[in-house]
Design an enzyme around this catalytic site. Structure first.
Site, PDB file in Angstrom:
ATOM      1  N   ASP A  64      43.423  24.997  34.000  1.00 47.96           N
ATOM      2  CA  ASP A  64      43.509  25.307  35.429  1.00 47.96           C
ATOM      3  C   ASP A  64      42.535  26.384  35.893  1.00 47.96           C
ATOM      4  O   ASP A  64      42.258  26.507  37.074  1.00 47.96           O
ATOM      5  CB  ASP A  64      44.948  25.760  35.776  1.00 47.96           C
ATOM      6  CG  ASP A  64      45.421  26.919  34.896  1.00 47.96           C
ATOM      7  OD1 ASP A  64      44.656  27.380  34.041  1.00 47.96           O
ATOM      8  OD2 ASP A  64      46.575  27.360  35.064  1.00 47.96           O
ATOM      9  N   HIS A  65      41.996  27.153  34.969  1.00 47.38           N
ATOM     10  CA  HIS A  65      41.129  28.265  35.372  1.00 47.38           C
ATOM     11  C   HIS A  65      39.657  27.841  35.491  1.00 47.38           C
ATOM     12  O   HIS A  65      39.043  28.010  36.527  1.00 47.38           O
ATOM     13  CB  HIS A  65      41.220  29.413  34.358  1.00 47.38           C
ATOM     14  CG  HIS A  65      42.422  30.287  34.529  1.00 47.38           C
ATOM     15  ND1 HIS A  65      43.706  29.834  34.393  1.00 47.38           N
ATOM     16  CD2 HIS A  65      42.532  31.606  34.827  1.00 47.38           C
ATOM     17  CE1 HIS A  65      44.543  30.838  34.603  1.00 47.38           C
ATOM     18  NE2 HIS A  65      43.855  31.923  34.870  1.00 47.38           N
ATOM     19  N   ASP A 119      48.926  34.479  29.851  1.00 47.92           N
ATOM     20  CA  ASP A 119      48.529  34.757  31.227  1.00 47.92           C
ATOM     21  C   ASP A 119      49.558  35.709  31.814  1.00 47.92           C
ATOM     22  O   ASP A 119      50.772  35.512  31.647  1.00 47.92           O
ATOM     23  CB  ASP A 119      48.488  33.464  32.049  1.00 47.92           C
ATOM     24  CG  ASP A 119      47.807  33.717  33.374  1.00 47.92           C
ATOM     25  OD1 ASP A 119      46.618  33.391  33.506  1.00 47.92           O
ATOM     26  OD2 ASP A 119      48.457  34.269  34.286  1.00 47.92           O
ATOM     27  N   ARG A 379      46.005  39.464  43.439  1.00 45.03           N
ATOM     28  CA  ARG A 379      45.138  40.585  43.029  1.00 45.03           C
ATOM     29  C   ARG A 379      43.927  40.675  43.941  1.00 45.03           C
ATOM     30  O   ARG A 379      43.324  39.652  44.257  1.00 45.03           O
ATOM     31  CB  ARG A 379      44.640  40.370  41.594  1.00 45.03           C
ATOM     32  CG  ARG A 379      45.755  40.506  40.618  1.00 45.03           C
ATOM     33  CD  ARG A 379      45.285  40.396  39.177  1.00 45.03           C
ATOM     34  NE  ARG A 379      46.425  40.691  38.332  1.00 45.03           N
ATOM     35  CZ  ARG A 379      46.664  40.133  37.158  1.00 45.03           C
ATOM     36  NH1 ARG A 379      45.827  39.245  36.659  1.00 45.03           N
ATOM     37  NH2 ARG A 379      47.730  40.474  36.479  1.00 45.03           N
ATOM     38  N   SER A 535      45.352  41.513  34.109  1.00 47.33           N
ATOM     39  CA  SER A 535      45.383  40.298  33.299  1.00 47.33           C
ATOM     40  C   SER A 535      45.833  40.529  31.860  1.00 47.33           C
ATOM     41  O   SER A 535      45.733  41.635  31.326  1.00 47.33           O
ATOM     42  CB  SER A 535      43.969  39.726  33.298  1.00 47.33           C
ATOM     43  OG  SER A 535      43.722  38.970  32.149  1.00 47.33           O
ATOM     44  N   ARG A 537      44.274  39.031  29.462  1.00 46.26           N
ATOM     45  CA  ARG A 537      43.136  38.575  28.652  1.00 46.26           C
ATOM     46  C   ARG A 537      42.883  39.496  27.454  1.00 46.26           C
ATOM     47  O   ARG A 537      42.569  40.678  27.608  1.00 46.26           O
ATOM     48  CB  ARG A 537      41.880  38.425  29.524  1.00 46.26           C
ATOM     49  CG  ARG A 537      41.379  39.683  30.171  1.00 46.26           C
ATOM     50  CD  ARG A 537      40.279  39.389  31.191  1.00 46.26           C
ATOM     51  NE  ARG A 537      40.844  38.780  32.397  1.00 46.26           N
ATOM     52  CZ  ARG A 537      40.367  38.958  33.634  1.00 46.26           C
ATOM     53  NH1 ARG A 537      39.311  39.698  33.844  1.00 46.26           N
ATOM     54  NH2 ARG A 537      40.937  38.360  34.666  1.00 46.26           N
TER      55      ARG A 537
HETATM   56  C1  MIC Z   1      44.104  36.559  36.117  1.00 47.73           C
HETATM   57  O1  MIC Z   1      44.784  36.277  37.093  1.00 47.73           O
HETATM   58  O2  MIC Z   1      43.466  37.620  36.004  1.00 47.73           O
HETATM   59  C2  MIC Z   1      44.035  35.564  34.987  1.00 47.73           C
HETATM   60  C3  MIC Z   1      42.670  34.999  34.955  1.00 47.73           C
HETATM   61  O3  MIC Z   1      44.927  34.512  35.223  1.00 47.73           O
HETATM   62  C4  MIC Z   1      44.402  36.293  33.708  1.00 47.73           C
HETATM   63  C5  MIC Z   1      44.174  35.537  32.486  1.00 47.73           C
HETATM   64  C6  MIC Z   1      42.746  35.510  32.047  1.00 47.73           C
HETATM   65  O4  MIC Z   1      42.044  36.503  32.167  1.00 47.73           O
HETATM   66  O5  MIC Z   1      42.330  34.461  31.555  1.00 47.73           O
HETATM   67  C7  MIC Z   1      45.829  36.837  33.656  1.00 47.73           C
HETATM   68  O6  MIC Z   1      46.389  37.129  34.687  1.00 47.73           O
HETATM   69  O7  MIC Z   1      46.361  37.070  32.565  1.00 47.73           O
HETATM   70 FE1  SF4 Z   2      45.213  31.620  38.113  1.00 43.51          FE
HETATM   71 FE2  SF4 Z   2      45.606  34.173  37.411  1.00 43.51          FE
HETATM   72 FE3  SF4 Z   2      44.972  33.527  39.902  1.00 43.51          FE
HETATM   73 FE4  SF4 Z   2      47.335  32.908  38.974  1.00 43.51          FE
HETATM   74  S1  SF4 Z   2      46.539  34.972  39.254  1.00 43.51           S
HETATM   75  S2  SF4 Z   2      46.017  31.584  40.179  1.00 43.51           S
HETATM   76  S3  SF4 Z   2      46.893  32.388  36.871  1.00 43.51           S
HETATM   77  S4  SF4 Z   2      43.695  33.240  38.116  1.00 43.51           S
END
Ligand code: MIC
Ligand code: SF4
Length: 640
Positions: A64-65, A119, A379, A535, A537
């Site tokens: 999905d990313h 995530d 965010r 995140s 990550r």
């Molecule tokens: C995000 O919203 O920052 C992400 C991308 O979903 C991350 C995961 C990632 O960095 O792949 C998260 O929230 O954990």
């Molecule tokens: Fe995707 Fe992270 Fe954004 Fe949610 S907050 S939509 S999981 S990138």
């Protein structure tokens, strides 16, 4: 003594440890999820552990990313994850099927069960009474292999809801109100439980918006009771059998109780560049905007989309505004199409994007330079949108749609009557885009496809007893993982190529950092409070480890990032006296002495060779964490 909802689920899943706040506990994990930006690494780690098939009740791999595919890298990652999922016993949600959290809530979440996901917004499933937590990829890999998940036993915060939301005010405003009260660090070390008579007035998608954004207060997770509203949702998904009621006991005790009267809330927004920079919409009404993005795992449910469509119906998006809409799942998308609401959005001028994270993670749709973008996301960290000087505001779908029509920040209450939206008693269930794994006997013969961009997992070296290092970077408070390891369309394709990814480490703060750290060979980073928020990550730990970072010294850490640092063999140390932060400067030559003994006694001395000073640091680790650090990280520790 009675128990809270989280305590009930924890005690039913406790493998070891005492349920005393602050103590380390180990939990049995029923379900796991991964997404593709963290998933490739998680499955590489699962392979490195060497277990032939997952041992969870259910594991799902979502794509999905990274769905832009502007080169071969993302497509190769998708194929790797798809073939690994088939071989190792994991369901695979195909690209376009939706955002992991939305799909998991619709199709898989079960009240009372435990879920960890690679995530940070995994707590979305707390909306149906699941104990759902974000974790680093390696922790998810270990859980897939049947290992326990270790957390610090959280404190309990209760949010007692009364009243009912007024027209044009929605769940996003409840989340923003909590952020206003708690800030981005007020939930660290706690579970936020939502209760009170107001809960019954909130649908499951609204609850899921709230638990999703609980991540932004730093909470371990957020959870709602499982009640008749939950049953109706599961029934509408054809999964009533998954329903179990779940409530806290009347005499359960909480460390803090917050009261929110839903009927007093007004539309709110979070100003740049932090989700807790919350103000009433009325204060900024009239600010010109150039972009509106509706979607993300926070606000992409059928309920939100129907509401947006009803607001846009028969009207036209303002000339100066570019509006994107990304439905959260194929189910939402097809139901919008079936009922005609999709046409209402298209005819109003919305640009319909794929069911994916999209603009939320900078995968396209970056704002114009110096642009103002209203987003229904969770965010708004600096640079996350892909445009460094953009101003991103977080808003509800109602505020977003109203403002898209006028071209400036608009209080939706000025639009008149609130369009009513009723959720269907049955959702259009179609799981054709969720692929099943191969049966064990066939799985053995399958090969996993690895593209040329997929590099081996970096593995840390055993901890040295005396660490000599340079202070290569000093940063301030609330540093996010988006600062440490930025995402976005240009960088995300390299999540499985740590050497290449490392060029961008901390680039948002200091473009020279990566080169400097490499040249130093061994370095220490110094940070303020809540270091590593955001995140899950693990790349924000793996990449610094690759660049030679041995320790991060901060005033405090965000939960998942601290765990990721330990998993990568990097010492997360805190100042005994936070004022000592001011006694260190970038470029100082440092020495950490008697590290092994320090790990055992909980205190390590940092000697600043440049200034000739000594700074005491807290090294409060459990025996297990200390052993992981000594081994050089969770991977070498697990493999023995
Ligand atoms: C995000 O919203 O920052 C992400 C991308 O979903 C991350 C995961 C990632 O960095 O792949 C998260 O929230 O954990
Ligand atoms: Fe995707 Fe992270 Fe954004 Fe949610 S907050 S939509 S999981 S990138």
């Amino acid at each position: 003594m009675g128990q809270t909802i989280a305590q009930k689920i924890i005690s039913a899943h406790l493998v070891s440890g005492e349920m005393k706040p602050g103590q380390e506990i180990a939990l049995r994990i029923d379900q796991t999820l991964t997404q593709d930006a963290t998933g490739t690494m998680a499955y590489l780690e699962f392979e490195a552990i060497g277990i032939p098939r997952v041992k969870t009740k259910l594991s799902v791999a979502y794509i999905d990313h990274n769905t832009l595919q502007s080169g071969f890298e993302n497509a190769d990652d998708h194929l790797y994850i798809q073939t690994a999922a088939k071989k190792y016993g994991i369901r695979f949600s195909r690209p376009g099927n939706g955002i992991c959290h939305q799909v998991h809530l619709e199709r898989f979440g079960v009240p009372g069960m435990t879920l960890i996901g690679s995530d940070s917004h995994t707590p979305t499933c707390g909306g149906i009474g699941m104990l759902a937590m974000g974790a680093g990829g390696l922790d998810v890999a270990v859980a897939m292999g049947g290992g326990a998940y270790y957390i610090t036993m959280p404190k309990m915060i209760k949010v007692e809801l009364t009243g009912r939301l007024s027209p044009w005010v929605s769940a996003k405003d409840v989340s923003l109100e909590l952020l206003r009260i708690l800030s981005v660090k007020g939930g660290v070390g706690a579970v936020v439980e939502w209760g009170g008579e107001g809960v019954a007035t909130l649908s499951v998608p609204e609850r899921a918006t709230i638990t999703n954004m609980g991540t932004e207060v730093g909470a371990t997770t957020s959870i709602f009771p499982s009640d008749e509203v939950t049953r109706a949702f599961l029934k509408a998904q054809g999964r009533e059998k998954d329903y179990t009621p779940l409530q806290s006991d009347p005499d359960a005790e909480y460390d803090r109780v917050i009261h929110i009267d839903l009927s007093t809330l007004a539309p709110l927004l979070a100003c740049p560049h932090s989700p807790d920079n919350v103000k009433p919409v009325t204060e900024l009404a009239g600010t010109p905007i150039q972009q509106v993005c509706i979607g993300s795992c926070t606000n992409s449910s059928l309920r939100d989309m129907l509401r947006v469509a009803a607001i846009l119906k028969g009207k036209t998006v303002c000339d100066g505004v570019s509006l994107s809409v990304s439905p959260g799942s194929r189910q939402v998308f097809s139901m919008l199409s079936d009922c005609g609401a999709l046409s209402d959005m298209i005819n109003a001028g919305a640009r319909i994007l794929e069911c994916a994270c999209g603009p939320c993670i900078g995968m396209g749709f970056s704002p114009n330079s110096g642009g103002v973008s209203l987003r229904t996301f969770n965010r708004n960290f600096e640079g996350r949108s892909g445009t460094r000087d953009a101003s991103v505001y977080l808003v509800s779908p109602e505020v977003a749609a109203a403002s898209a029509l006028t071209g400036h920040i608009t209080d939706p209450r000025t639009l008149g009557e609130y369009p009513s939206v009723t959720l269907p008693s049955a959702f259009a269930v179609c799981d054709s885009a969720i692929l099943m794994p191969a049966p064990p006997e066939e799985a053995e013969q399958l090969t996993v496809r690895r593209g040329p961009n997929i590099h081996p997992v970096p593995v840390g070296a055993p901890l040295q007893d005396r660490i000599t290092a340079q202070l290569t970077l000093k940063v301030g408070d609330n540093i996010t993982t988006d600062h440490i390891m930025p995402a976005g369309a240009k960088i995300l394709p390299y999540r499985s190529n740590i050497p290449y990814l490392s060029r961008f480490c901390f680039a948002v703060c200091d473009e020279q950092f990566a080169e400097r750290a490499k040249a130093a060979g061994s370095s220490v980073i110094v940070g303020g409070v809540n270091y590593g928020q955001g995140s899950s990550r693990e790349h924000a730990a793996l990449v610094p480890m690759y660049l030679g970072v041995r320790a991060v010294v901060a005033k405090s850490f965000a939960r998942i990032h601290a765990a990721n640092l330990i998993n990568a063999g990097i010492l997360p140390l805190t100042f005994e006296d936070p004022d000592d932060y001011d006694r260190l400067a970038q470029g100082d030559e440092l020495e950490l002495r008697d590290v092994r003994q320090g790990l055992a006694c909980g205190r390590i001395l940092l000697h600043d060779k440049t200034r000739g000073t000594d700074i005491p640091l807290v090294a409060a680790f459990t025996k297990r964490q200390a052993d992981i650090l000594l081994a050089g990280g969770l991977l070498p520790y697990t493999k023995g």
